[in-house]
Scaffold this active site. Sequence first.
Site, mmCIF file in Angstrom:
data_model
loop_
_atom_site.group_PDB
_atom_site.id
_atom_site.type_symbol
_atom_site.label_atom_id
_atom_site.label_comp_id
_atom_site.label_asym_id
_atom_site.label_seq_id
_atom_site.Cartn_x
_atom_site.Cartn_y
_atom_site.Cartn_z
ATOM 1 N N LYS A 47 0.827 -1.209 0.000
ATOM 2 C CA LYS A 47 0.000 0.000 0.000
ATOM 3 C C LYS A 47 0.864 1.263 0.000
ATOM 4 C CE LYS A 47 -3.993 1.689 2.705
ATOM 5 N NZ LYS A 47 -4.804 1.369 3.906
ATOM 6 N N SER A 61 -9.452 2.293 3.484
ATOM 7 C CA SER A 61 -8.501 2.943 2.591
ATOM 8 C C SER A 61 -7.714 1.980 1.713
ATOM 9 C CB SER A 61 -7.523 3.781 3.422
ATOM 10 O OG SER A 61 -6.789 2.969 4.320
ATOM 11 N N SER A 83 -10.054 -0.340 7.360
ATOM 12 C CA SER A 83 -9.388 -0.186 6.072
ATOM 13 C C SER A 83 -8.872 -1.470 5.445
ATOM 14 C CB SER A 83 -8.227 0.809 6.190
ATOM 15 O OG SER A 83 -8.727 2.117 6.346
#
Length: 489
Positions: free
Chosen positions: A98, A173, A197
């Site tokens: 990420k 996210s 997330s």
Amino acid sequence: MAKTDPILGSRTRSNEVGEEQLWQWTATEMASAVATGVVSSREIVESCLERIDEVNPHLNALVEVRPEEALSLADDADRRRVAGEQLGPLHGVPVSIKINSDQAGYATTQGVVAFKDAVATEDSPHVASLRRAGAVLMGRSNSPAFAYRWFTNNDLHGRTLNPWDDSRTPGGSSGGASSAVASGMVPIAGGNDIGGSVRYPAYACGVVGLRPTAGRVAQTYHPDDVDASLSVQTMLVQGPLARSVADVRLTMSALNDFSPRDPAFVPGARVAAKPRHPLRVGLVRDLGVAESTDAVNAALDQAAYWLQDLGYIVEEIELPVLREAYKLWYLLAMEEFRLAMPLVEEVGDEGMQKAAAHYYAVAAEWWGDKPDLETFIKGYSRRGTLIRELAMILETYPIIILPVSAEQAFEQDADIESVESMRRLMNAQASMMAIPVLGFPAMSVPTGIVDGLPTGVQLLGRRFDEDTLLDAATIIEARAGTFTPINPQ
């Protein structure tokens, strides 16, 4: 509890994409094939790169891919296998990282234009663990600015789409991670979770996502010379997203390295004792905050039946401790985040700024416009009491089934339409915030497809007892089937 029929829409990956190719294999299959010389890591990586070229221009899930570097890592993995070296659990397997996690040689952009050149010189501990386990780091997955929304869009990298329906969020996210896994770009993606997330993107895209116990996986939160807030230190965790429960279990076997860089890491934490059988499961339909939709309730019923059919005892319960913890998140985490708001106003994008304003507007209804220090301190005191209460409940019910969200995947940008729209989303996501406050493990497991969108359930368990959750998730997956990878709709 009444027996229900399997949810319509369940299908295996081969029915969706035709003749199976290497990129469709699970990580477990890939690791085994590389270790035994059935295929090379290079062949797998080449297949995944072809898939990325095919679907990523539309989905925008991976925002930085360096093919030559990935192939070089694959070749090194193959050389080490031929040389007879000891292989890690993910040897030769493609994994994405990420954009808010440090990966040496890549910018930790956080989706913010001002950070586009913030190149990391060292891997974050969890990234280093994946590398030591033999993973081939394939690319960087997209996230909203500062990983702040349940929608994945930012001014630097653009919007990520949900492969099931591009009018719906892929989650946030870790939305780039979930979209990449669901569409077959990589079998495993790294994510992180302080307010859902990992769990919510997995749910939105029909894959499996695990939020481990706080302290279970070593991590860094910011650059080492930046002080992390207390809520980040106590609530944020790193966890994997994958297309199968077995792949999540495999990844967790790699994410157990000690690191002195994580002040909250718990090295050598004793695994919880195996629960007694027959194992009792608590079923929670909602937290008394938002009423679940029919699709969500059907998923809960189905998962409960499958577990009952294997000897688990399922009983409907209420869980007011999570309803209280949900609101407490917006005191503890959001009030600390207020200190970062000058930076958000300076470099954050418009979507994030609107989302922040709406979060604070709703939270003010509970805590006031500017909660004082006494309220904040009492909030942390109350947190300890709630942790103890939930831990005692989990001694009776070592697994709790509850919704991931009260709805299926939200419409794109529903959080920034209005304060009222944000209130609806916050209520639907109550369990996303409640569980991180208390630090317990939880995971999202898909159960079916309803009206063209994935649905699933969340499993909550005892601290440092991820194995019990994974065992139950394996049963659910065996009955439901898997629903990805898919071609973007």
